[in-house]
Scaffold this active site. Structure first.
Site, PDB file in Angstrom:
ATOM      1  N   LYS A 195      30.796  14.260   6.255  1.00  0.00           N
ATOM      2  CA  LYS A 195      29.699  14.714   7.106  1.00  0.00           C
ATOM      3  C   LYS A 195      29.886  16.195   7.451  1.00  0.00           C
ATOM      4  CE  LYS A 195      27.757  13.790  11.614  1.00  0.00           C
ATOM      5  NZ  LYS A 195      27.720  12.967  12.807  1.00  0.00           N
ATOM      6  N   GLU A 201      41.803  16.216   5.034  1.00  0.00           N
ATOM      7  CA  GLU A 201      42.216  15.241   4.018  1.00  0.00           C
ATOM      8  C   GLU A 201      41.226  15.250   2.851  1.00  0.00           C
ATOM      9  OE1 GLU A 201      41.941  14.633   7.247  1.00  0.00           O
ATOM     10  OE2 GLU A 201      43.566  13.341   7.979  1.00  0.00           O
ATOM     11  N   GLY A 253      29.545   9.319  11.874  1.00  0.00           N
ATOM     12  CA  GLY A 253      30.318   9.020  10.673  1.00  0.00           C
ATOM     13  C   GLY A 253      30.508   7.521  10.442  1.00  0.00           C
ATOM     14  N   ARG A 254      30.893   6.795  11.479  1.00  0.00           N
ATOM     15  CA  ARG A 254      31.185   5.361  11.303  1.00  0.00           C
ATOM     16  C   ARG A 254      29.926   4.509  11.252  1.00  0.00           C
ATOM     17  NH1 ARG A 254      32.890   7.578  15.869  1.00  0.00           N
ATOM     18  NH2 ARG A 254      32.181   6.831  17.900  1.00  0.00           N
ATOM     19  N   GLU A 339      37.014   3.283  17.450  1.00  0.00           N
ATOM     20  CA  GLU A 339      36.639   4.694  17.606  1.00  0.00           C
ATOM     21  C   GLU A 339      35.416   4.799  18.530  1.00  0.00           C
ATOM     22  OE1 GLU A 339      35.237   7.511  14.303  1.00  0.00           O
ATOM     23  OE2 GLU A 339      37.348   8.025  14.375  1.00  0.00           O
ATOM     24  N   HIS A 370      49.082 -17.773   6.258  1.00  0.00           N
ATOM     25  CA  HIS A 370      50.465 -17.829   5.787  1.00  0.00           C
ATOM     26  C   HIS A 370      51.267 -16.627   6.261  1.00  0.00           C
ATOM     27  CE1 HIS A 370      49.711 -21.356   3.282  1.00  0.00           C
ATOM     28  NE2 HIS A 370      48.496 -20.846   3.189  1.00  0.00           N
ATOM     29  N   LYS A 499      44.790  16.228  15.130  1.00  0.00           N
ATOM     30  CA  LYS A 499      44.372  17.110  14.021  1.00  0.00           C
ATOM     31  C   LYS A 499      44.831  18.538  14.287  1.00  0.00           C
ATOM     32  CE  LYS A 499      39.934  14.834  12.999  1.00  0.00           C
ATOM     33  NZ  LYS A 499      38.490  15.026  12.949  1.00  0.00           N
TER      34      LYS A 499
HETATM   35  O1  F6P Z   1      38.644  11.892  12.488  1.00  0.00           O
HETATM   36  C1  F6P Z   1      37.561  11.152  12.865  1.00  0.00           C
HETATM   37  C2  F6P Z   1      36.343  11.437  12.064  1.00  0.00           C
HETATM   38  O2  F6P Z   1      35.647  12.492  12.620  1.00  0.00           O
HETATM   39  C3  F6P Z   1      35.488  10.198  11.959  1.00  0.00           C
HETATM   40  O3  F6P Z   1      34.711   9.991  13.067  1.00  0.00           O
HETATM   41  C4  F6P Z   1      34.751  10.440  10.703  1.00  0.00           C
HETATM   42  O4  F6P Z   1      34.183   9.263  10.219  1.00  0.00           O
HETATM   43  C5  F6P Z   1      35.862  10.985   9.841  1.00  0.00           C
HETATM   44  O5  F6P Z   1      36.624  11.783  10.720  1.00  0.00           O
HETATM   45  C6  F6P Z   1      35.431  11.773   8.632  1.00  0.00           C
HETATM   46  O6  F6P Z   1      34.643  12.863   8.973  1.00  0.00           O
HETATM   47  P1  F6P Z   1      33.810  13.639   7.889  1.00  0.00           P
HETATM   48  O7  F6P Z   1      32.805  12.710   7.320  1.00  0.00           O
HETATM   49  O8  F6P Z   1      33.171  14.779   8.624  1.00  0.00           O
HETATM   50  O9  F6P Z   1      34.760  14.130   6.837  1.00  0.00           O
END
Ligand code: F6P
Length: 534
Positions: A195, A201, A253-254, A339, A370, A499
């Site tokens: 987003k 990452e 995002g979620r 979250e 199990h 972060k």
């Molecule tokens: O670290 C949390 C977060 O902001 C989430 O809410 C989000 O889904 C994820 O990182 C990834 O964010 P992006 O889609 O901006 O890479």
């Protein structure tokens, strides 16, 4: 705020759940049926009086008005000043949805059509990589840009007839290395799903994927797609606007798998099945908006959660899908629920003097049986279990497997409720020939306290439509719980600090910064890394 509920929970603490079934029609009364789905919450200690108290909270905490505000595009995500409109992404009828006086639906539907056209081009082989038709798609994203697509693609694998779907999320190089080593760069499409298009990452993995591809492919950018709200950044990365699928900041995002972030699912199952997924969610939206609270599945699911966590004080809840293809659903729910509702400050900034959202965890049954069900049945903590199962699987030739799976699911909720008394355990051990003190000792280990609450969500079959309903059901559950708790379910400030510190620590690890202001523990750990990497 939850004093009444807590007092009721204390009064009911010794009530046998099984005895509640003496009331005629308890099962039907304490369940909600909806279009191929049934949510059964009768195996809990929720009585008529408890339910009424819970329903009063819906009224007194303004859930109905807040629901109206959400669907109307009001900026209910107050700490970020944003509307919350993931429901617009599945508003297939296209009824106007206004944000700041502007109808957002034309753009939503236009993007959906662009996704469909692109998916058809890829699936039909009209869109190719350097080496021909696309055989593999790698979705690079994390959090909401990963969990939904991965969970959805896995859940709907019986519908896959497109290129193979792969998912990379972790910045651990092992993730991307293991994924790419099996792929042909000339026929691979890389989706960079972010987003913000800044998440470290994802951007690190995207760069690694581009470097990998550029060893073999002349114009790697031709095999890249971006899913993002940040078009300047996607251009700077070299992805042309024609292959950027954007969405607005009113999609969290979620909550984003319904739009561009779901592209990897659409590529795998095709636009028609993806549309059915959206239709299922849309049907759940309509139900959530229109059904009276007691017959409203998301509201009753939320109230059951509140009863167990805020009322009874059970610290966690387990999500237990008896469906191997829902193996990633607990992880998806962990982000969705924790979250969203893992907060400690209310909307107006005051610190809560009550519990916010619970810890959510789980695994598919029967594997969990199990592993950790021992604790669920006989441990000292009570863990409300949320079972899920389809009446029918996707493998008619393996119907006997599915019968066994279903029998296990139903047996677990029954066993949790019934338990096994000391008396019965003594008889069992006597039948095995034990006597005296040894019989007593052995019998005690075989007692199941029972009276452990669970709910079951049962549905006909895990189709795209049903999955859409289920995910939307849980989204709205989170909304209702958050509204009653008085918190903002749509921000996530709690992920920020780590972060920032990671960005500070990276140069300390590489030796470019001293890290002299770090605490003793962190310095010791850094020192360990230095001694093992130099
Ligand atoms: O670290 C949390 C977060 O902001 C989430 O809410 C989000 O889904 C994820 O990182 C990834 O964010 P992006 O889609 O901006 O890479």
């Amino acid at each position: 705020m939850f004093d009444d509920l807590q007092a009721m929970a204390a009064d009911l603490a010794d009530t046998d759940i099984l005895t509640l079934f003496a009331t005629k029609d308890r099962a039907a009364d304490f369940s909600v049926a909806l279009d191929g789905m049934l949510f059964d919450y009768s195996k809990t200690r929720i009585t008529g009086e408890v339910r009424q108290t819970l329903l009063d909270l819906v009224e007194s905490r303004g859930v109905i008005d807040k629901r109206k505000a959400m669907f109307a595009g009001k900026p209910i995500n107050e700490t970020e000043g944003r509307a919350v409109l993931h429901t617009a992404l599945r508003n297939l009828v296209g009824a106007p949805v206004m944000v700041d006086g502007e109808n957002v639906m034309p753009e939503v539907l236009d993007t959906l059509n662009r996704m469909r056209d692109f998916a058809e081009d890829v699936r039909s082989g009209r869109f190719t990589g350097q080496g021909g038709a696309i055989t593999d798609v790698v979705n690079i994203g994390i959090g909401g840009s990963h969990l939904g697509p991965e969970m959805g693609a896995m859940a709907l694998s019986p519908y896959h007839d497109g290129p193979r779907a792969h998912f990379v999320s972790n910045v651990d190089g092992a993730d991307i290395a293991d994924t790419l080593k099996a792929l042909n760069p000339e026929t691979t499409l890389v989706i960079v799903a972010s987003k913000s298009f800044t998440t470290i990452e994802t951007m690190t993995n995207a760069q690694t994927a581009r470097d990998w591809m550029s060893n073999w492919v002349e114009r790697p950018e031709n095999q890249f797609v971006a899913l993002s709200t940040a078009e300047e950044k996607t251009s700077a990365f070299g992805i042309p606007p024609a292959r950027v699928f954007g969405f607005e900041d009113w999609v969290g995002g979620r909550y984003s798998m319904w739009g561009p972030i779901g592209l990897s699912i659409m590529l795998a199952i095709g636009p028609n099945h993806f549309r059915a997924f959206l239709e299922g969610a849309q049907a759940m939206d309509a139900h959530f908006r229109d059904a009276p609270p007691q017959k409203n599945m998301p509201i009753m699911l939320a109230l059951t959660g509140l009863w167990h966590h805020q009322g009874c004080g059970y610290p966690t809840r387990a999500v237990l899908p008896y469906d191997q293809r829902l193996a990633r659903l607990p992880a998806y729910f962990q982000q969705l629920e924790m979250e969203s509702n893992g907060k400690r400050v209310t909307m107006d900034g005051t610190t809560m003097d009550y519990a916010s959202g619970p810890v959510v965890w789980g695994e598919p049954g029967t594997n969990g049986q199990h592993a950790f069900y021992q604790l669920i049945h006989q441990g000292t903590d009570v863990i409300p279990c949320e079972f899920m199962v389809a009446a029918k699987g996707h493998e008619p030739e393996l119907a006997h497997h599915h019968r066994l799976l279903t029998a296990n699911c139903l047996a677990q909720s029954e066993a949790l409720m019934r338990g096994r008394s000391l008396e019965v355990s003594r008889r069992l051990m006597a039948d095995k020939g034990f006597e005296g003190d040894e019989l007593e000792r052995q019998a005690r280990h075989r007692v199941f306290p029972g009276n452990r609450p669970s709910t079951t969500l049962i549905y006909d079959q895990l189709t795209p439509y049903r999955l859409g309903q289920i995910v939307a059901l849980y989204e709205h559950r989170v909304f209702v719980e958050g509204a009653i708790l008085g918190l903002n379910s749509f921000d996530q400030w709690g992920v920020e600090l780590g972060k920032v510190l990671a960005v500070e620590l990276e140069p300390v690890l590489s030796g470019e910064a001293s890290g002299k202001d770090k605490d003793g523990s962190t310095s010791l750990l850094v020192h360990f890394v230095h001694t093992h990497t130099s």
